[in-house]
Design a protein around this motif. Structure first.
Motif, PDB file in Angstrom:
ATOM      1  N   CYS A   1       0.817  -1.219   0.000  1.00 39.81           N
ATOM      2  CA  CYS A   1       0.000   0.000   0.000  1.00 39.81           C
ATOM      3  C   CYS A   1       0.849   1.268   0.000  1.00 39.81           C
ATOM      4  O   CYS A   1       0.333   2.346  -0.290  1.00 39.81           O
ATOM      5  CB  CYS A   1      -0.974   0.011   1.169  1.00 39.81           C
ATOM      6  N   THR A   2       2.153   1.168   0.329  1.00 43.15           N
ATOM      7  CA  THR A   2       3.021   2.345   0.238  1.00 43.15           C
ATOM      8  C   THR A   2       4.317   1.969  -0.470  1.00 43.15           C
ATOM      9  O   THR A   2       4.697   0.803  -0.522  1.00 43.15           O
ATOM     10  CB  THR A   2       3.381   2.932   1.624  1.00 43.15           C
ATOM     11  N   TYR A   3       4.974   3.001  -0.986  1.00 41.65           N
ATOM     12  CA  TYR A   3       6.264   2.782  -1.655  1.00 41.65           C
ATOM     13  C   TYR A   3       7.124   4.026  -1.504  1.00 41.65           C
ATOM     14  O   TYR A   3       6.627   5.143  -1.330  1.00 41.65           O
ATOM     15  CB  TYR A   3       6.070   2.464  -3.142  1.00 41.65           C
ATOM     16  N   TYR A   4       8.416   3.806  -1.577  1.00 44.07           N
ATOM     17  CA  TYR A   4       9.374   4.917  -1.574  1.00 44.07           C
ATOM     18  C   TYR A   4      10.476   4.591  -2.563  1.00 44.07           C
ATOM     19  O   TYR A   4      11.196   3.606  -2.401  1.00 44.07           O
ATOM     20  CB  TYR A   4       9.959   5.138  -0.183  1.00 44.07           C
ATOM     21  N   ILE A   5      10.584   5.395  -3.612  1.00 47.96           N
ATOM     22  CA  ILE A   5      11.676   5.252  -4.577  1.00 47.96           C
ATOM     23  C   ILE A   5      12.867   6.028  -4.038  1.00 47.96           C
ATOM     24  O   ILE A   5      12.782   7.244  -3.826  1.00 47.96           O
ATOM     25  CB  ILE A   5      11.260   5.799  -5.961  1.00 47.96           C
ATOM     26  N   LEU A   6      13.950   5.317  -3.768  1.00 54.72           N
ATOM     27  CA  LEU A   6      15.105   5.968  -3.151  1.00 54.72           C
ATOM     28  C   LEU A   6      15.652   7.063  -4.060  1.00 54.72           C
ATOM     29  O   LEU A   6      15.939   6.828  -5.241  1.00 54.72           O
ATOM     30  CB  LEU A   6      16.202   4.946  -2.859  1.00 54.72           C
ATOM     31  N   ASP A   7      15.766   8.254  -3.484  1.00 52.65           N
ATOM     32  CA  ASP A   7      16.205   9.409  -4.266  1.00 52.65           C
ATOM     33  C   ASP A   7      17.430  10.082  -3.664  1.00 52.65           C
ATOM     34  O   ASP A   7      17.808  11.180  -4.060  1.00 52.65           O
ATOM     35  CB  ASP A   7      15.063  10.420  -4.392  1.00 52.65           C
ATOM     36  N   ARG A   8      18.054   9.434  -2.690  1.00 53.19           N
ATOM     37  CA  ARG A   8      19.257   9.991  -2.070  1.00 53.19           C
ATOM     38  C   ARG A   8      20.048   8.877  -1.411  1.00 53.19           C
ATOM     39  O   ARG A   8      19.600   7.735  -1.326  1.00 53.19           O
ATOM     40  CB  ARG A   8      18.894  11.070  -1.037  1.00 53.19           C
ATOM     41  N   GLU A   9      21.218   9.218  -0.919  1.00 53.26           N
ATOM     42  CA  GLU A   9      22.042   8.256  -0.202  1.00 53.26           C
ATOM     43  C   GLU A   9      21.592   8.181   1.261  1.00 53.26           C
ATOM     44  O   GLU A   9      21.091   9.161   1.821  1.00 53.26           O
ATOM     45  CB  GLU A   9      23.515   8.666  -0.258  1.00 53.26           C
ATOM     46  N   PHE A  10      21.752   7.015   1.871  1.00 51.54           N
ATOM     47  CA  PHE A  10      21.389   6.831   3.271  1.00 51.54           C
ATOM     48  C   PHE A  10      22.588   6.307   4.043  1.00 51.54           C
ATOM     49  O   PHE A  10      23.294   5.394   3.585  1.00 51.54           O
ATOM     50  CB  PHE A  10      20.227   5.832   3.405  1.00 51.54           C
ATOM     51  N   SER A  11      22.817   6.883   5.238  1.00 54.77           N
ATOM     52  CA  SER A  11      23.866   6.380   6.114  1.00 54.77           C
ATOM     53  C   SER A  11      23.245   5.357   7.061  1.00 54.77           C
ATOM     54  O   SER A  11      22.016   5.241   7.144  1.00 54.77           O
ATOM     55  CB  SER A  11      24.487   7.519   6.923  1.00 54.77           C
ATOM     56  N   GLU A  12      24.089   4.639   7.779  1.00 56.19           N
ATOM     57  CA  GLU A  12      23.578   3.602   8.671  1.00 56.19           C
ATOM     58  C   GLU A  12      22.807   4.179   9.849  1.00 56.19           C
ATOM     59  O   GLU A  12      22.099   3.453  10.553  1.00 56.19           O
ATOM     60  CB  GLU A  12      24.721   2.718   9.151  1.00 56.19           C
ATOM     61  N   ASP A  13      22.918   5.479  10.074  1.00 56.01           N
ATOM     62  CA  ASP A  13      22.154   6.127  11.140  1.00 56.01           C
ATOM     63  C   ASP A  13      20.799   6.620  10.653  1.00 56.01           C
ATOM     64  O   ASP A  13      19.961   7.030  11.456  1.00 56.01           O
ATOM     65  CB  ASP A  13      22.944   7.316  11.722  1.00 56.01           C
ATOM     66  N   ASP A  14      20.583   6.584   9.352  1.00 56.75           N
ATOM     67  CA  ASP A  14      19.328   7.062   8.780  1.00 56.75           C
ATOM     68  C   ASP A  14      18.246   5.987   8.878  1.00 56.75           C
ATOM     69  O   ASP A  14      18.525   4.798   9.038  1.00 56.75           O
ATOM     70  CB  ASP A  14      19.501   7.443   7.313  1.00 56.75           C
ATOM     71  N   LYS A  15      17.000   6.430   8.729  1.00 57.67           N
ATOM     72  CA  LYS A  15      15.878   5.516   8.682  1.00 57.67           C
ATOM     73  C   LYS A  15      15.238   5.615   7.301  1.00 57.67           C
ATOM     74  O   LYS A  15      15.026   6.719   6.782  1.00 57.67           O
ATOM     75  CB  LYS A  15      14.860   5.858   9.774  1.00 57.67           C
TER      76      LYS A  15
END
Length: 511
Positions: A309-323
Motif C-alpha cells: 500500500c506504500t512505496y518509496y523510490i530511493l532518491d538519495r544516499e542513506f547512512s547507517e544512522d538514517d531511517k
C-alpha cells in the motif's frame, strides 16, 4: 476488465512465441501457457463447481503456474500448500480450506495422505483435457460470465494468534487494481525479465506473476534451493538477462552475506524492490554500490491489502544512522494513521505514532472460513459515519517525518516480521506449549538481530524441543534462540513477565 486471465489472453495474443515463464528445468511460451491453462481449466470444470478452493501441493515451477491458471479458468481459486511444511501445518491449512480437490505430483502423494486428507487427488499430468476443445472453451466462457471481479483469485495463509493459520482471500478486482498501479509506477514493460525469489504461497510472488502476465514480460523462477548456493542464483539471473528483482528483504541480505555478488554482478538488473521487513541500511548500500544507476524501491504492505500500500523510490544516499521511509500510498489506496482514540494523525503532526490503517479496492475479502478474525481486522472506518467503508487495521505503527513521508515504528501487538513472513508470536508460544516436555513458554523478538527468542520451563532437552517444533510449524517459525528456565517470572497480576524475560536476555547478551 474483470478477470486476471485477461492479462494472459492479451499477452498470448501479442507475444505468442515469447517465453512467458522459465524455471531450472522447463519453460513455456505465452501460447503454450494459454493452451495448457485452458485444457487444465476444461478438465477441472468437469470435476468441481465455480468459486471453490483448489489446493496445489507443489513447489513453485512452470507447471505450478500453469496449474494456477487452469484453476482460474475453471472459475475456482487456488492455494499453494508447500510440501516442505510439517504434516500438522499442512493439515491445518487443508482443514481451513475444506477443499475437495488437491493437485500434486506423485512424489508428494505419501506426505499429502499422511496428513489425513481423504478428498480427491489429481496429478498435474492428468490435467490435459482430451475432449472437444472448442466445446470446452465455450463452456469455460459461460462459466466466466457467471463470475464477478469480486470473486477470489487466491488464498494465501499467514500465521494466526490462535494457533490456526489464517487464509487471506483476495479477489480479481484487488489484483487488477494493484497490478495496474504497480507496473505503471515502476515502469515494468514487456522488455522486462522478472527474477522470482518468493515462494508462490507468499504474496510477494503475486507481483512477479501478474506483472509478468499483464505486460507480456518473462518470469524466471529461481528454485528455493538455489539460495543456499548464491553462485547458482546470480548465474541464473545473468543467464536469463533478468532486469527486475521484487524480493523479500531477507533474500537480498542472504545473497550479500553469502557473497553472491562477489562471484558475479548480473549485468541487466535495473530495478530492485524489497519488502517484508526493515531493510538494513548497510545491506542496502552494498547493493547500491553494485547498481548505482538502478531504481531501488522500499515497499510496505501486509497480505491483507493485496501486496503493498506504500512505496518509496530511493532518491538519495542513506547512512547507517538514517531511517528508510515507507513513503507514500499507491494511487487508489488510502493509507492513514489512527491514534488509540481512533483520531486521525495528520502529516502536520510529525513524530506522533499511530496505527496504519488502509482502505480501498486493495483490501482482501477477509479470512477464509474465519468470520471472527475477519470482523476484528476488517472494520468500519471510524472516521466515516455516512456509509459503510471497510478499513484494514494492520497492527503496525508508523509516524510522519518532517518530510511528510511515513516511517515504520514497530508493532502494536505480538505479531512480527521474520524472514519475510508475518508471524504471530502467540502462535509460536502455543506450539511451544504443546511440546511434550515443555510446561510453559514465552517468546519475543530481537529486532536488532532479527531472531525469535523463546524461554521455556520444562525438561532440559533443547534439541528435543526444537525437533518437535519442526514437526509442527515451518522452519521460519522455529525459535532461533531457545533458553530453558526453572520457571517463567510472573507479574503481580500473575501474568508472564515478558519485560523481566527481556531484561534477562539483554543482560546475558551484554555479558
Amino acid at each position: 476488465m474483470n478477470n486476471v486471465l485477461e492479462y494472459l489472453e492479451a499477452s498470448a495474443a501479442a507475444f505468442p512465441e515469447k517465453i512467458a515463464v522459465i524455471d531450472d528445468k522447463a519453460s513455456c511460451t505465452y501460447k503454450e501457457l494459454l493452451e495448457s491453462s485452458i485444457k487444465s481449466g476444461a478438465f477441472l470444470a468437469e470435476r468441481t463447481d465455480i468459486r471453490k478452493p483448489i489446493a496445489v501441493f507443489m513447489d513453485k515451477s512452470v507447471a505450478t503456474l500453469k496449474t494456477f491458471m487452469g484453476i482460474l479458468y475453471a472459475g475456482c481459486f487456488y492455494t499453494l500448500v508447500d510440501p516442505s511444511f510439517p504434516p500438522e501445518r499442512i493439515k491445518q491449512i487443508l482443514d481451513v480450506l475444506d477443499t475437495e480437490l488437491v493437485i500434486t505430483l506423485p512424489e508428494h502423494h505419501e506426505k499429502l495422505t499422511s496428513t489425513g486428507y481423504c478428498g480427491a487427488i489429481l496429478y498435474v499430468d492428468e490435467l490435459d483435457y482430451t475432449g472437444d476443445l472448442p466445446s470446452a472453451q465455450a463452456t469455460l466462457q459461460r462459466l466466466r460470465k457467471n463470475l464477478a471481479d469480486t470473486d477470489p483469485v487466491y488464498c494465501n495463509f499467514t500465521s494466526g494468534s490462535t494457533g490456526v493459520p489464517k487464509g487471506v482471500l483476495v479477489c480479481h478486482r484487488s489484483v487488477i487494481d494493484f497490478i495496474g498501479q504497480f507496473t505503471e509506477t515502476f515502469g515494468i514493460t514487456s522488455a522486462d525479465v522478472i527474477g522470482n525469489q518468493a515462494p508462490f504461497d507468499f504474496d510477494v510472488s503475486v507481483k512477479d506473476i501478474y506483472s509478468t502476465l499483464k505486460e507480456g514480460a518473462t518470469l524466471v523462477i529461481i528454485p528455493k534451493s538455489y539460495f543456499m548456493f548464491p553462485n547458482a542464483v546470480v548465474d541464473m539471473l545473468e543467464d536469463n538477462h533478468v532486469t527486475t528483482l521484487i524480493w523479500a528483504v531477507s533474500a537480498l541480505c542472504l545473497l550479500n552475506r553469502l557473497h553472491g555478488l562477489k562471484h558475479m554482478v548480473p549485468s541487466k538488473i535495473n530495478k530492485i524492490m524489497f519488502s517484508g521487513e526493515l531493510m538494513p541500511i548497510k545491506q542496502l548500500n552494498a547493493w547500491r554500490s553494485h547498481y548505482p544507476d538502478a531504481m531501488f524501491v522500499n515497499l510496505y504492505g501486509p497480505t491483507e491489502v493485496t501486496c503493498n500500500c506504500t512505496y518509496y523510490i530511493l532518491d538519495r544516499e542513506f547512512s547507517e544512522d538514517d531511517k528508510l521511509p515507507m513513503g507514500t500510498s499507491f494511487l487508489n489506496e488510502r493509507v492513514f494513521l489512527l491514534d488509540e482514540n481512533d483520531t486521525i494523525i495528520s502529516s502536520d503532526m510529525p513524530q506522533k505514532p499511530g496505527e496504519i490503517c488502509v482502505s480501498g479496492t486493495c483490501l482482501a475479502l477477509g479470512y477464509y472460513h474465519n468470520p471472527e478474525m475477519t470482523q476484528k481486522a476488517f472494520t468500519q472506518n471510524p472516521l466515516q459515519t455516512g456509509w459503510p467503508e471497510t478499513i484494514y487495521r494492520t497492527g503496525d505503527l508508523a509516524y510522519y517525518g518532517t518530510d511528510g513521508l511515513l516511517y515504520f515504528a514497530g508493532r502494536k501487538d505480538f505479531q512480527i516480521k521474520h524472514m519475510g513472513h508475518r508471524i504471530e508470536l502467540e502462535e509460536v508460544e502455543s506450539v511451544l506449549d504443546s511440546v511434550s516436555i515443555v510446561e510453559h513458554a514465552c517468546c519475543f523478538f530481537d529486532e536488532k538481530k532479527g531472531k525469535i527468542v523463546a524461554y521455556y520451563a520444562g525438561e532440559d532437552d533443547k534439541k528435543r524441543v526444537l525437533d518437535e517444533m519442526k514437526q509442527k510449524v515451518p522452519e521460519y517459525m522455529v525459535p532461533n534462540i531457545l533458553r530453558r528456565i526453572d520457571s517463567l517470572p510472573l507479574t503481580k497480576n500473575g501474568k508472564t513477565d515478558r519485560k523481566r524475560l527481556r531484561e534477562l536476555y539483554d543482560n546475558k547478551m551484554k555479558g
